[in-house]
Design a protein around this motif. Structure first.
Motif, short mmCIF file in Angstrom:
data_model
loop_
_atom_site.label_atom_id
_atom_site.label_comp_id
_atom_site.label_asym_id
_atom_site.label_seq_id
_atom_site.Cartn_x
_atom_site.Cartn_y
_atom_site.Cartn_z
N GLY A 96 41.14 44.81 30.54
CA GLY A 96 41.67 44.15 31.73
C GLY A 96 43.16 43.90 31.61
N GLY A 97 43.69 43.13 32.51
CA GLY A 97 45.12 42.82 32.51
C GLY A 97 45.75 43.02 33.88
N LEU A 98 45.12 43.84 34.73
CA LEU A 98 45.63 44.05 36.08
C LEU A 98 45.38 42.80 36.91
N GLN A 99 46.41 42.35 37.62
CA GLN A 99 46.29 41.21 38.53
C GLN A 99 46.93 41.57 39.86
N LEU A 100 46.36 41.05 40.94
CA LEU A 100 46.97 41.27 42.25
C LEU A 100 47.20 39.93 42.93
N MET A 101 48.18 39.94 43.82
CA MET A 101 48.53 38.73 44.57
C MET A 101 47.58 38.63 45.76
N LYS A 102 46.86 37.53 45.82
CA LYS A 102 45.96 37.26 46.94
C LYS A 102 46.36 35.91 47.51
N GLY A 103 46.91 35.93 48.72
CA GLY A 103 47.46 34.71 49.28
C GLY A 103 48.70 34.34 48.51
N ASP A 104 48.65 33.20 47.82
CA ASP A 104 49.80 32.78 47.03
C ASP A 104 49.48 32.63 45.54
N ARG A 105 48.42 33.32 45.10
CA ARG A 105 48.07 33.21 43.68
C ARG A 105 47.66 34.57 43.11
N TRP A 106 47.81 34.70 41.80
CA TRP A 106 47.44 35.92 41.09
C TRP A 106 45.95 35.89 40.77
N VAL A 107 45.28 37.02 41.02
CA VAL A 107 43.85 37.15 40.77
C VAL A 107 43.64 38.32 39.81
N ALA A 108 42.88 38.08 38.74
CA ALA A 108 42.57 39.15 37.78
C ALA A 108 41.58 40.13 38.39
N VAL A 109 41.82 41.42 38.14
CA VAL A 109 40.92 42.47 38.60
C VAL A 109 40.05 42.85 37.40
N LYS A 110 38.82 42.39 37.41
CA LYS A 110 37.91 42.64 36.30
C LYS A 110 37.55 44.12 36.24
N PRO A 111 37.66 44.72 35.06
CA PRO A 111 37.27 46.13 34.94
C PRO A 111 35.78 46.33 35.23
N ILE A 112 35.48 47.35 36.01
CA ILE A 112 34.10 47.73 36.29
C ILE A 112 33.93 49.15 35.80
N PRO A 113 33.07 49.37 34.81
CA PRO A 113 32.91 50.71 34.25
C PRO A 113 32.63 51.76 35.34
N GLY A 114 33.41 52.83 35.30
CA GLY A 114 33.23 53.94 36.23
C GLY A 114 33.90 53.76 37.58
N ALA A 115 34.48 52.58 37.84
CA ALA A 115 35.09 52.31 39.15
C ALA A 115 36.57 52.72 39.15
N LEU A 116 37.04 53.13 40.32
CA LEU A 116 38.45 53.40 40.54
C LEU A 116 38.99 52.31 41.46
N ILE A 117 40.26 52.01 41.32
CA ILE A 117 40.94 51.04 42.16
C ILE A 117 41.89 51.81 43.06
N VAL A 118 41.92 51.47 44.34
CA VAL A 118 42.83 52.12 45.29
C VAL A 118 43.79 51.07 45.81
N ASN A 119 45.07 51.27 45.56
CA ASN A 119 46.12 50.38 46.06
C ASN A 119 46.82 51.04 47.24
N ILE A 120 46.97 50.31 48.32
CA ILE A 120 47.78 50.77 49.44
C ILE A 120 49.24 50.67 49.01
N GLY A 121 50.03 51.69 49.30
CA GLY A 121 51.44 51.69 48.95
C GLY A 121 52.33 51.35 50.15
N ASP A 122 53.61 51.22 49.87
CA ASP A 122 54.59 50.84 50.89
C ASP A 122 54.61 51.82 52.07
N LEU A 123 54.50 53.12 51.78
CA LEU A 123 54.57 54.10 52.86
C LEU A 123 53.39 53.98 53.81
N PHE A 124 52.22 53.67 53.29
CA PHE A 124 51.05 53.49 54.15
C PHE A 124 51.21 52.22 54.99
#
Length: 180
Positions: free
Chosen positions: A75-103
Motif C-alpha cells: 500500500g501507500g497510495l492515497q487520494l484526496m476525498k473532500g478535504d482529507r487523504w484516504v488510503a487506497v487499500k491494495p486488492i489483489p488482482g484489481a486495477l485502479i483507474v485515475n481520471i486525468g486532467d485532460l479528461f
C-alpha cells in the motif's frame, strides 16, 4: 493496456454524452495511440527516516486517464476525498483507474482529475506499474459540450505550462491556467 485504457475512456465518455452516442467512435480520445502513451514502473524503497515521507508528492495526472497496478500488499497510495487523504487499500488482482486532467477538461468538469500521493513504508519497498493514456503533443484538447469551461489548448501546450509552473512555483497549477 492500450486497448483497455482506450475502452475505458470510450465507456466513460459515452456516460457523459449519453449511451449509444459514441465519443468520436473507436478513435477516442483523439490523438492517443500506442506511440503516444507510456508505461512507468515505480519503485519506492523503504524509508525508515519518517513515516510522513512522500514516495510521490500530491499531484493530479496530466493525461486522459491512468491505469495503475499497485503492489498487492504494501500500500501507500492515497487520494484526496473532500478535504482529507484516504488510503487506497491494495486488492489483489484489481486495477485502479485515475481520471486525468485532460479528461476533466474534455468532460467540462463532470469527471474530476483525482489528486493523489504515495507515502513510503519504513520497512518494505513498494512497486507499482502505471499506464498513461496520452495524446500526441499537437492534439487539440476539446470539450464534450459548449459552452466550454476551458479555452482551446493542445497537450503539448498543457505540458509546457505545467513544467513552467513547477519551475517557477515549485508545484503544478494545471487546468486553472486554461479556464475561460
Amino acid at each position: 493496456m492500450s486497448k483497455l485504457a482506450g475502452t475505458l475512456a470510450r465507456v466513460l465518455a459515452e456516460a457523459v454524452l449519453g449511451w449509444g452516442r459514441p465519443a468520436a467512435g473507436e478513435r477516442f480520445p483523439e490523438g492517443c495511440d500506442e506511440t503516444t502513451c507510456f508505461m512507468r514502473l515505480n519503485r519506492y524503497p523503504p524509508c525508515p527516516i519518517s513515516a510522513d515521507a512522500f514516495g510521490l508528492v500530491p499531484h493530479t495526472d496530466s493525461d486522459f486517464l491512468t491505469v495503475l497496478c499497485q503492489d498487492q500488499q504494501v500500500g501507500g497510495l492515497q487520494l484526496m476525498k473532500g478535504d482529507r487523504w484516504v488510503a487506497v487499500k491494495p486488492i489483489p488482482g484489481a486495477l485502479i483507474v485515475n481520471i486525468g486532467d485532460l479528461f476533466q477538461a474534455w468532460s467540462n468538469n463532470r469527471y474530476k482529475s483525482v489528486e493523489h500521493k504515495v507515502m513510503t513504508n519504513a520497512k518494505t519497498e513498494r512497486y507499482s506499474v502505471a499506464y498513461f493514456l496520452c495524446p500526441s503533443y499537437d492534439s487539440p484538447i476539446g470539450t464534450c459540450e459548449e459552452p466550454s469551461l476551458y479555452r482551446s489548448f493542445t497537450f503539448g501546450e498543457y505540458r509546457r505550462k505545467v513544467q513552467e509552473d513547477v519551475k517557477r512555483t515549485g508545484k503544478k497549477v494545471g487546468l486553472p491556467n486554461f479556464l475561460v
